[in-house]
Enzyme design. Structure first.
Site, PDB file in Angstrom:
ATOM      1  N   LYS A   1      11.484 -21.570  17.256  1.00 14.26           N
ATOM      2  CA  LYS A   1      11.495 -20.773  16.023  1.00 14.26           C
ATOM      3  C   LYS A   1      12.884 -20.173  15.753  1.00 14.26           C
ATOM      4  O   LYS A   1      13.794 -20.334  16.548  1.00 14.26           O
ATOM      5  CB  LYS A   1      10.399 -19.700  16.091  1.00 14.26           C
ATOM      6  CG  LYS A   1       8.990 -20.303  16.266  1.00 14.26           C
ATOM      7  CD  LYS A   1       8.497 -21.023  15.020  1.00 14.26           C
ATOM      8  CE  LYS A   1       7.395 -22.021  15.260  1.00 14.26           C
ATOM      9  NZ  LYS A   1       6.094 -21.530  15.641  1.00 14.26           N
TER      10      LYS A   1
HETATM   11  C1  LIG Z   1       4.486 -21.828  15.822  1.00 16.11           C
HETATM   12  C2  LIG Z   1       3.441 -21.515  14.833  1.00 16.11           C
HETATM   13  C3  LIG Z   1       2.369 -20.645  15.119  1.00 16.11           C
HETATM   14  C4  LIG Z   1       2.073 -20.155  16.490  1.00 16.11           C
HETATM   15  O1  LIG Z   1       3.102 -19.439  17.073  1.00 16.11           O
HETATM   16  P1  LIG Z   1       3.050 -19.140  18.634  1.00 16.11           P
HETATM   17  O2  LIG Z   1       4.012 -17.991  18.786  1.00 16.11           O
HETATM   18  O3  LIG Z   1       3.498 -20.371  19.345  1.00 16.11           O
HETATM   19  O4  LIG Z   1       1.664 -18.750  18.980  1.00 16.11           O
HETATM   20  C5  LIG Z   1       1.510 -20.306  14.093  1.00 16.11           C
HETATM   21  N1  LIG Z   1       1.664 -20.808  12.851  1.00 16.11           N
HETATM   22  C6  LIG Z   1       2.647 -21.657  12.543  1.00 16.11           C
HETATM   23  C7  LIG Z   1       2.773 -22.156  11.141  1.00 16.11           C
HETATM   24  C8  LIG Z   1       3.557 -22.055  13.532  1.00 16.11           C
HETATM   25  O5  LIG Z   1       4.525 -22.931  13.237  1.00 16.11           O
END
Ligand SMILES: *Cc1c(COP(=O)(O)O)cnc(C)c1O
Length: 383
Positions: free
Chosen positions: A184
């Site tokens: 991210k």
């Molecule tokens: C990565 C992601 C999540 C989940 O995030 P985590 O921190 O890995 O639990 C939820 N929604 C979207 C759209 C994502 O890309």
């Protein structure tokens, strides 16, 4: 061809967070303590909200948001089918039914007209996902939510820096959920955050995020004298630790620098890849700020005469890591068998599912890496 494999979504980790993690380890305070509080405070100020609560993932943030908003078995929650599984799984974890909505072809975001069609007397909430960092049409979504008295919970996993008509994403709905997963825009390894202006929601999330202990229980290992904790509900183990926050407190101040770098990479890709049998991402919309999380290509499979999966294999064969965001959720076996979805239900999302490829887009990319990606895309299309 490049010698080493270019990892997709490789995070940029710098010396201050490495030092902070070492200091954290030496201090012995590796659980949930002062660094988590510091990261929450910094994020709260960044988003200018009343409360920011750090958790161990965005998935946890979404799940607890469901519970704080009172979502329960029998309820319906509207979710785009073009998203990561965690968005819809969180609805199922709360015992409710995820009702999918198609996306718009160009923005890949939730289609407000399909959203309006999917509302029933059982609908309680909407989870807009700002796909790839592009803000959803929040005017239309909030208008629908107001008209039907629905709670809005924003999935901002791609969209930490996004803004829509001068307002920050994550602050339109009652709750906004963020991810600091390795790929991210800023990272803590694993980690998430919920923001809200609602005191009651914040208290519920604080309590449910740590076993259901009363909200000051996390202080119990400090030096202020022993106090007994009270279990006030059946909670979860979702707390962020100081080892994770040690990364976050140094990543957050660099968020603009990283964004600027990705914006530049976006421009380079767009310039170099136009004129190929590809559909490139739409430019950022006027009056919005794109968070530039993913650079998604749609392979023109008719003109290029290859499938997306052949394209993937050719990229990996040239040592370039890629991602697929996403195969629409209604095509996955769990959602088909549990909720009766089938191919044909969401034409735009299916069209994208068959053609989409995300190419490396991390601020860590060196100029040579960007050139390698561009060359590899051309070679994959015209071997
Ligand atoms: C990565 C992601 C999540 C989940 O995030 P985590 O921190 O890995 O639990 C939820 N929604 C979207 C759209 C994502 O890309």
């Amino acid at each position: 061809m490049r010698k080493d494999f270019l990892v997709f979504g490789n995070p940029l980790i710098e010396q201050p967070e490495i030092d902070e993690v070492c200091e954290c380890l030496r201090s012995g305070w590796i659980g949930t303590a002062g660094r988590v509080t510091k990261f929450e405070e910094a994020f709260r100020r960044y988003k200018n909200t009343r409360h920011a609560l750090a958790l161990n993932s965005c998935t946890a943030a979404l799940h607890l948001s469901m519970l704080a908003a009172g979502i329960k078995p029998g309820d319906e929650v509207i979710v785009p089918t073009m998203t990561f599984a965690a968005t819809a799984n969180s609805v199922v974890h709360a015992g409710a039914r995820p009702v999918f909505v198609d996306c718009e072809r160009l923005t890949m975001n939730m289609d407000p007209e399909d959203l309006a069609r999917k509302i029933t007397p059982r609908t309680r909430a909407i989870i807009p996902v700002h796909f790839a960092g592009r803000p959803c049409n929040m005017d239309a979504i909030m208008e629908t939510a107001r008209r039907h008295d629905l709670t809005v919970i924003e999935d901002c996993a791609h969209a930490i820096e996004a803004e829509y008509h001068g307002k920050q994403c994550g602050t339109f709905g009652s709750l906004g959920c963020f991810s600091f997963y390795v790929t991210k825009n800023i990272v803590t390894g694993e980690g998430g955050m919920v923001i809200t202006d609602n005191e009651e929601y914040a208290n519920t999330i604080k309590v449910l995020g740590l076993h259901g202990m009363d909200k000051d229980a996390w202080k119990r290992f400090g030096d202020e004298g022993h106090r007994h904790y009270e279990i006030v509900s059946c909670g979860f183990k979702y707390n962020m630790t100081d080892l994770q926050a040690a990364l976050g407190i140094h990543q957050l101040p660099r968020i603009e620098r990283y964004w600027e770098r990705r914006r530049l990479i976006w421009q380079q890709y767009t310039k170099a890849l136009s004129g190929l049998p590809l559909e490139l991402p739409e430019p950022a919309e006027e009056g919005t700020r794109h968070a530039y999380h993913l650079y998604t290509l749609l392979i023109d499979i008719e003109q290029a005469k290859i499938t997306r999966d052949e394209f993937l294999a050719r990229m990996i064969g040239q040592n370039i890591g890629i991602g697929v965001h996403y195969i629409a959720l209604h095509l996955h076996s769990f959602y088909r068998s549990a909720f009766g979805y089938k191919r044909g239900d969401f034409p735009n999302a299916e069209w994208i599912s068959e053609r989409t490829v995300s190419i490396p887009f991390s601020p860590k990319l060196a100029d040579e890496d960007i050139q390698d990606v561009i060359e590899a895309v051309k070679n994959a299309l015209y071997p």
